[in-house]
Design an enzyme around this catalytic site. Sequence first.
Site, short mmCIF file in Angstrom:
data_model
loop_
_atom_site.label_atom_id
_atom_site.label_comp_id
_atom_site.label_asym_id
_atom_site.label_seq_id
_atom_site.Cartn_x
_atom_site.Cartn_y
_atom_site.Cartn_z
N ILE A 194 0.84 -1.21 0.00
CA ILE A 194 0.00 0.00 0.00
C ILE A 194 0.87 1.26 0.00
O ILE A 194 0.61 2.21 -0.74
CB ILE A 194 -0.97 -0.03 1.20
CG1 ILE A 194 -1.97 -1.19 1.00
CG2 ILE A 194 -1.71 1.29 1.37
CD1 ILE A 194 -2.92 -1.44 2.14
N GLU A 213 11.08 2.83 5.95
CA GLU A 213 10.74 1.42 6.18
C GLU A 213 11.66 0.87 7.27
O GLU A 213 12.88 0.94 7.15
CB GLU A 213 10.89 0.63 4.87
CG GLU A 213 10.89 -0.88 5.02
CD GLU A 213 9.65 -1.43 5.72
OE1 GLU A 213 8.54 -1.15 5.26
OE2 GLU A 213 9.79 -2.12 6.75
N ASP A 321 -9.94 -11.03 4.88
CA ASP A 321 -8.88 -10.39 5.66
C ASP A 321 -8.95 -10.70 7.15
O ASP A 321 -7.97 -10.53 7.87
CB ASP A 321 -8.96 -8.86 5.51
CG ASP A 321 -8.36 -8.37 4.20
OD1 ASP A 321 -8.07 -9.20 3.32
OD2 ASP A 321 -8.19 -7.14 4.06
N HIS A 453 2.64 -13.27 -31.46
CA HIS A 453 3.74 -12.32 -31.65
C HIS A 453 3.20 -11.06 -32.32
O HIS A 453 2.42 -11.16 -33.25
CB HIS A 453 4.81 -12.95 -32.54
CG HIS A 453 5.91 -11.98 -32.89
ND1 HIS A 453 6.89 -11.63 -31.99
CD2 HIS A 453 6.14 -11.27 -34.03
CE1 HIS A 453 7.70 -10.75 -32.57
NE2 HIS A 453 7.26 -10.51 -33.80
P1 FAD Z 1 -13.37 -5.79 3.53
O1 FAD Z 1 -13.28 -5.41 2.11
O2 FAD Z 1 -12.55 -5.04 4.50
O3 FAD Z 1 -14.91 -5.67 3.91
C1 FAD Z 1 -15.36 -5.88 5.21
C2 FAD Z 1 -16.70 -5.22 5.35
O4 FAD Z 1 -17.29 -5.64 6.57
C3 FAD Z 1 -16.66 -3.71 5.40
O5 FAD Z 1 -17.52 -3.19 4.43
C4 FAD Z 1 -17.13 -3.36 6.81
O6 FAD Z 1 -17.92 -2.16 6.86
C5 FAD Z 1 -17.98 -4.55 7.13
N1 FAD Z 1 -18.11 -4.83 8.57
C6 FAD Z 1 -17.12 -5.00 9.47
N2 FAD Z 1 -17.61 -5.28 10.69
C7 FAD Z 1 -18.96 -5.28 10.55
C8 FAD Z 1 -20.03 -5.52 11.44
N3 FAD Z 1 -19.83 -5.86 12.72
N4 FAD Z 1 -21.29 -5.41 10.97
C9 FAD Z 1 -21.53 -5.09 9.67
N5 FAD Z 1 -20.55 -4.88 8.78
C10 FAD Z 1 -19.29 -4.98 9.21
N6 FAD Z 1 -6.30 -6.32 -2.53
C11 FAD Z 1 -6.12 -6.85 -3.76
O7 FAD Z 1 -6.34 -8.04 -3.94
N7 FAD Z 1 -5.69 -6.07 -4.81
C12 FAD Z 1 -5.41 -4.77 -4.66
O8 FAD Z 1 -5.03 -4.10 -5.62
C13 FAD Z 1 -5.59 -4.17 -3.39
N8 FAD Z 1 -5.36 -2.85 -3.19
C14 FAD Z 1 -5.60 -2.30 -1.98
C15 FAD Z 1 -5.34 -0.94 -1.82
C16 FAD Z 1 -5.60 -0.33 -0.60
C17 FAD Z 1 -5.34 1.15 -0.44
C18 FAD Z 1 -6.11 -1.10 0.49
C19 FAD Z 1 -6.42 -0.46 1.80
C20 FAD Z 1 -6.35 -2.47 0.33
C21 FAD Z 1 -6.09 -3.08 -0.90
N9 FAD Z 1 -6.29 -4.45 -1.10
C22 FAD Z 1 -6.06 -5.00 -2.32
C23 FAD Z 1 -6.77 -5.33 -0.01
C24 FAD Z 1 -8.27 -5.60 -0.17
O9 FAD Z 1 -8.97 -4.39 -0.13
C25 FAD Z 1 -8.73 -6.53 0.94
O10 FAD Z 1 -7.95 -7.71 0.91
C26 FAD Z 1 -10.19 -6.91 0.74
O11 FAD Z 1 -11.01 -5.78 0.75
C27 FAD Z 1 -10.64 -7.87 1.84
O12 FAD Z 1 -11.97 -8.20 1.65
P2 FAD Z 1 -12.93 -8.61 2.86
O13 FAD Z 1 -14.24 -8.91 2.21
O14 FAD Z 1 -12.28 -9.65 3.67
O15 FAD Z 1 -13.03 -7.31 3.78
P1 AMP Z 2 2.59 -4.14 4.74
O1 AMP Z 2 2.26 -4.92 5.99
O2 AMP Z 2 3.05 -4.98 3.58
O3 AMP Z 2 1.50 -3.18 4.36
O4 AMP Z 2 3.86 -3.24 5.10
C1 AMP Z 2 3.90 -2.35 6.18
C2 AMP Z 2 5.36 -2.00 6.43
O5 AMP Z 2 5.45 -0.98 7.41
C3 AMP Z 2 6.19 -3.18 6.96
O6 AMP Z 2 7.21 -3.47 6.03
C4 AMP Z 2 6.74 -2.67 8.29
O7 AMP Z 2 8.08 -3.07 8.50
C5 AMP Z 2 6.66 -1.15 8.15
N1 AMP Z 2 6.61 -0.43 9.44
C6 AMP Z 2 5.83 -0.73 10.51
N2 AMP Z 2 6.06 0.15 11.55
C7 AMP Z 2 7.01 1.02 11.12
C8 AMP Z 2 7.68 2.16 11.70
N3 AMP Z 2 7.43 2.59 12.96
N4 AMP Z 2 8.62 2.82 10.96
C9 AMP Z 2 8.89 2.42 9.70
N5 AMP Z 2 8.30 1.34 9.10
C10 AMP Z 2 7.37 0.65 9.78
#
Ligand code: FAD
Ligand code: AMP
Length: 474
Positions: A194, A213, A321, A453
């Site tokens: 990220i 980092e 996640d 190609h």
């Molecule tokens: P989430 O998408 O986090 O959804 C969880 C949902 O549960 C949320 O809408 C939340 O409101 C809801 N929720 C939580 N608790 C409750 C509750 N008690 N009641 C009701 N609702 C609730 N992954 C990729 O594979 N490719 C990418 O390019 C990528 N880019 C990313 C870029 C960024 C900036 C970030 C932050 C993440 C990125 N990810 C990417 C990671 C990806 O977004 C997550 O892996 C993915 O969204 C996980 O899906 P999920 O369904 O487990 O959870």
């Molecule tokens: P990721 O978990 O892949 O999103 O990466 C997060 C990164 O943040 C990891 O590589 C960590 O080592 C780094 N990180 C966490 N805490 C600190 C900190 N206090 N200063 C600098 N880097 C950090």
Amino acid sequence: MKKYDVVVIGAGPGGYVTAIRCAQLGLTTAVVESWINDEEQPALGGTCLNVGCIPSKALLDSSHHFHHIKHEAGEHGITVSGAAIDVNKMVARKAKIVKELTQGISGLFKKNKIDWLKGRARIINNKEIEISPQHETHDEKTIVEANSIVIATGSVPTKIPPATVDDKLIVDSTGALKFNEVPRRLGVIGAGVIGLELGSVWNRLGSEVIVLEALPDFLALVDRQAAKQAEKVLRKQGMDIRLGAKVTGTGCNNREVTINFEDTEGKKQITVDRLIVAVGRAPNTSGLGADDCGLEIDKRGFIIVDDQCQTSLENVYAIGDVVRGPMLAHKASEEGVAVAERLAGKPGHINFDTIPWVIYTWPEIAWVGKTEEQLKADGIEYRAGNFPFMATGRAKAMGEATGFVKILADAITDRILGVHIFGPSASELIAEAVLAMEFDASAEDIARTIHAHPTLSEAMHEAALGVDGRTIHM
Ligand code: FAD
Ligand code: AMP
């Protein structure tokens, strides 16, 4: 009390996909979702659609166009004067894409007759869920009943005491998607996926980006050859990447952030205009009632599941996640489909060994399977085929000849064990490798596959030939 076959908690790519597949398989399904978007409206799509994968890629694409016009178009004989970025327009475009896609999920729910229960879910027991309204409405709490519950509550940005997010000067990944101007100096804590993606967006738009980092190695989990080349290229693009730099504190005035950090040389300080904290994501179980209902959670906060996504509570599953494994949208969705199929009495299939990873820097980094370092550590004999994009006609024609494809195959069976790409459109090219590994293919299978190609995919073909020392264009 309303009763469903399945109630899914969370409508990210894990939860909403689970719900659609459950409904397709004839199960009565509801999804509880509490997300409120920037327009103060309830929204589906979770992190991925609202503040993750999709908005970050929208900004990466916009900033890539800008950078290309400013710095690379000239190479093609194109002169552009006065190229400028309207940040608010770029961010509004991103918001429109997010709105269309999240509304699209709502349409899919209607089509599949899935009930969207707006509010926050708390698990009472393995059959009952309490839903509290999110907004200050006059709605009462409600309780719904389910034969099965699927938890897909996702993750939230990790917080660190030395850099408290104030959503003004210090932001997390969500805040970094809606800056209203290009910061002159931008700090990023964390050189993970990220941090590098968001750092790239603002670097391409003109920010001086400093990435701090804590770890001494760049992208420690990535194949060393890919990580080393990526580090070199990103530095060349202007990112000031400081490794072994642990942030210990920050201070803000009205305009600037002072960051204190320590590296091998001792204590240091820098000043930036904005700071992005991108130090990872933490599983989200807040308010879920895990303790009260006996749902087991591990020391790091992940809901404990077996390889079928079954939690410690009967008929309660967890995916995405909030459970072990890579925090990736497609991993969450695949787990969701597998759980839905099992709930409908079918075999659910997930191959955890073939989950692709992508880092959307430019060039992109993508891989599947084991790295050379992992194979060495596991004592597995392998052969590597390596092919640079520089030697492919298409990459040269595109002016995108940086990087390589590497295929690692078992030395005896030739079975593909890992594929690593650093290069243009690596995110798309990796699909061939994933398919090959899903079919247990050998490097020879890819070597015998005819690739059009001129295409970038010829680098995959040549790398496969290279496993057997038969590359043509090297
Ligand atoms: P989430 O998408 O986090 O959804 C969880 C949902 O549960 C949320 O809408 C939340 O409101 C809801 N929720 C939580 N608790 C409750 C509750 N008690 N009641 C009701 N609702 C609730 N992954 C990729 O594979 N490719 C990418 O390019 C990528 N880019 C990313 C870029 C960024 C900036 C970030 C932050 C993440 C990125 N990810 C990417 C990671 C990806 O977004 C997550 O892996 C993915 O969204 C996980 O899906 P999920 O369904 O487990 O959870
Ligand atoms: P990721 O978990 O892949 O999103 O990466 C997060 C990164 O943040 C990891 O590589 C960590 O080592 C780094 N990180 C966490 N805490 C600190 C900190 N206090 N200063 C600098 N880097 C950090």
